[in-house]
Write a protein that holds these residues in place. Structure first.
Motif, PDB file in Angstrom:
ATOM      1  N   THR A 117       0.988  -1.343  -0.205  1.00 56.61           N
ATOM      2  CA  THR A 117       0.153  -0.250   0.230  1.00 56.61           C
ATOM      3  C   THR A 117       0.814   1.253  -0.131  1.00 56.61           C
ATOM      4  O   THR A 117       1.695   1.126   0.693  1.00 56.61           O
ATOM      5  CB  THR A 117      -0.453  -0.155   1.491  1.00 56.61           C
ATOM      6  OG1 THR A 117      -0.111  -0.143   2.588  1.00 56.61           O
ATOM      7  CG2 THR A 117      -1.658  -1.255   1.160  1.00 56.61           C
ATOM      8  N   ALA A 124       3.477   5.888  -9.190  1.00 58.86           N
ATOM      9  CA  ALA A 124       2.146   5.494  -9.166  1.00 58.86           C
ATOM     10  C   ALA A 124       1.515   4.435 -10.206  1.00 58.86           C
ATOM     11  O   ALA A 124       0.963   2.894  -9.686  1.00 58.86           O
ATOM     12  CB  ALA A 124       0.568   6.609  -8.819  1.00 58.86           C
ATOM     13  N   ALA A 152       1.300   0.353  -9.486  1.00 61.19           N
ATOM     14  CA  ALA A 152       0.650  -0.968  -9.465  1.00 61.19           C
ATOM     15  C   ALA A 152       0.423  -1.871  -9.995  1.00 61.19           C
ATOM     16  O   ALA A 152      -0.124  -2.722  -9.882  1.00 61.19           O
ATOM     17  CB  ALA A 152      -0.813   0.619 -10.164  1.00 61.19           C
ATOM     18  N   ARG A 165      -1.501  -1.255  -3.989  1.00 59.52           N
ATOM     19  CA  ARG A 165      -2.950   0.255  -3.945  1.00 59.52           C
ATOM     20  C   ARG A 165      -2.335   0.885  -3.536  1.00 59.52           C
ATOM     21  O   ARG A 165      -1.322   0.824  -2.568  1.00 59.52           O
ATOM     22  CB  ARG A 165      -3.848  -0.971  -2.750  1.00 59.52           C
ATOM     23  CG  ARG A 165      -4.158  -1.701  -3.640  1.00 59.52           C
ATOM     24  CD  ARG A 165      -6.150  -2.341  -2.493  1.00 59.52           C
ATOM     25  NE  ARG A 165      -5.786  -2.970  -1.629  1.00 59.52           N
ATOM     26  CZ  ARG A 165      -5.247  -1.970  -0.014  1.00 59.52           C
ATOM     27  NH1 ARG A 165      -6.381  -0.985  -0.364  1.00 59.52           N
ATOM     28  NH2 ARG A 165      -4.987  -2.633   1.223  1.00 59.52           N
ATOM     29  N   VAL A 166      -1.987   2.388  -4.743  1.00 53.75           N
ATOM     30  CA  VAL A 166      -2.190   4.012  -4.636  1.00 53.75           C
ATOM     31  C   VAL A 166      -2.724   4.193  -3.923  1.00 53.75           C
ATOM     32  O   VAL A 166      -3.971   4.447  -4.032  1.00 53.75           O
ATOM     33  CB  VAL A 166      -1.251   3.175  -5.740  1.00 53.75           C
ATOM     34  CG1 VAL A 166      -0.816   4.634  -5.829  1.00 53.75           C
ATOM     35  CG2 VAL A 166      -0.400   2.699  -6.038  1.00 53.75           C
ATOM     36  N   LEU A 185      -5.106   8.213 -10.995  1.00 55.29           N
ATOM     37  CA  LEU A 185      -6.147   7.091 -10.869  1.00 55.29           C
ATOM     38  C   LEU A 185      -6.430   6.136 -11.670  1.00 55.29           C
ATOM     39  O   LEU A 185      -6.268   4.949 -11.564  1.00 55.29           O
ATOM     40  CB  LEU A 185      -7.188   7.844  -9.743  1.00 55.29           C
ATOM     41  CG  LEU A 185      -8.313   6.696  -9.129  1.00 55.29           C
ATOM     42  CD1 LEU A 185      -7.670   6.071  -8.593  1.00 55.29           C
ATOM     43  CD2 LEU A 185      -9.303   6.801  -8.977  1.00 55.29           C
ATOM     44  N   HIS A 210      -6.990   2.175  -5.065  1.00 55.00           N
ATOM     45  CA  HIS A 210      -6.526   2.755  -5.018  1.00 55.00           C
ATOM     46  C   HIS A 210      -7.509   4.299  -4.957  1.00 55.00           C
ATOM     47  O   HIS A 210      -8.297   3.783  -5.313  1.00 55.00           O
ATOM     48  CB  HIS A 210      -5.834   3.197  -6.683  1.00 55.00           C
ATOM     49  CG  HIS A 210      -5.013   1.737  -7.494  1.00 55.00           C
ATOM     50  ND1 HIS A 210      -4.092   0.820  -7.239  1.00 55.00           N
ATOM     51  CD2 HIS A 210      -5.259   1.281  -8.726  1.00 55.00           C
ATOM     52  CE1 HIS A 210      -3.693   0.771  -7.356  1.00 55.00           C
ATOM     53  NE2 HIS A 210      -4.839   0.249  -8.799  1.00 55.00           N
TER      54      HIS A 210
END
Length: 260
Positions: A11, A26, A30, A35-36, A51, A59
């Motif tokens: 995480t 990011a 991923a 999970r970001v 995202l 995320h």
């Protein structure tokens, strides 16, 4: 350099992940199954685009002004709430050099000098230190270790005559990371920094496309500048299980354009 896969998904909180290096980091996290928490300062739309570009699910987007201690607390709390925990932190958010915040000492007013220093110190150094402190205490309480990477700059070593506050804050960030590496190692937390040279981000596009572009690319014997993905690959490695022994390092990512 390829990052080792983790036995369990991580995480990660990535500050300044709306675009450029932060977005690429990011995306790299991923892809390996993390999970970001995608942090943004002002542009939520850009953060939402980051995202949408991420592999996997789970995320979150978190917003807040890291130049404000209360904002840093809000960002960390929101990331922990959204992800359940934080096992990786990347301090990427920064007030970057621009024509609007240039403060060359022989060509600037005292008011502009004060403004540039205040803005850059607040985010680049104090913001990163506050987020680090909060996340480090969370990691310690979890008892499962972790990894922290600071995104510094080549300018910390070679200087930035038009933006001395930027160079100073990035040099301080490197030193801060090494102090944290010493105190956090007993808790199983590694702390490293990367020092990129010129990177082909949206923010640098006009400079690279302009008359100075060839000269900038010519600083490296590769005759080009770096990419956000190259920085992200290095960050992914430094936050992988096999990179713990690199804790305390400052990794130059400048295409042999500057040696120290």
């Amino acid at each position: 350099m390829a990052a080792e896969s983790r036995p369990d998904p991580g995480t990660a909180l990535v500050t300044g992940a709306s675009r450029g290096i932060g977005r690429a980091v990011a995306q790299a996290f991923a892809r390996r199954g993390d999970r970001v928490a995608v942090h943004y300062g002002r542009d939520r739309g850009a953060a939402e685009r980051t995202l949408a570009s991420l592999d996997g699910s789970g995320h979150v987007v978190v917003g807040g002004d890291l130049g404000d201690p209360a904002g840093a607390q809000t960002v960390v709390d929101a990331a922990i709430e959204g992800l359940g925990s934080i096992s990786v932190l990347v301090n990427n958010a920064a007030v970057a050099p621009s024509a609007g915040n240039a403060h060359r000492v022989d060509d600037v007013s005292f008011a502009a000098w004060q403004r540039a220093w205040s803005d850059m110190v607040a985010v680049n150094l104090l913001g990163a230190s506050n987020v680090t402190m909060l996340v480090a205490q969370h990691m310690i309480a979890r008892g499962s270790g972790g990894a922290i990477v600071n995104v510094g700059s080549r300018g910390a070593f070679r200087g930035e005559p038009d933006h001395p506050a930027y160079a100073a804050t990035k040099a301080a960030l490197h030193a801060f990371g090494q102090s944290m590496a010493l105190v956090l190692a007993p808790h199983g937390i590694s702390v490293t920094s990367v020092a990129p040279g010129m990177i082909a981000t949206e923010r640098q596009a006009s400079k690279l496309d302009g008359v100075a572009g060839d000269g900038i690319r010519g600083q490296s014997p590769f005759a080009r500048v770096g990419t956000p993905e190259e920085v992200a690959d290095a960050v992914a490695y430094l936050t992988s299980p096999g990179a713990v022994w690199a804790s305390g390092t400052v990794l130059d990512l400048n295409g042999a354009s500057y040696f120290r």
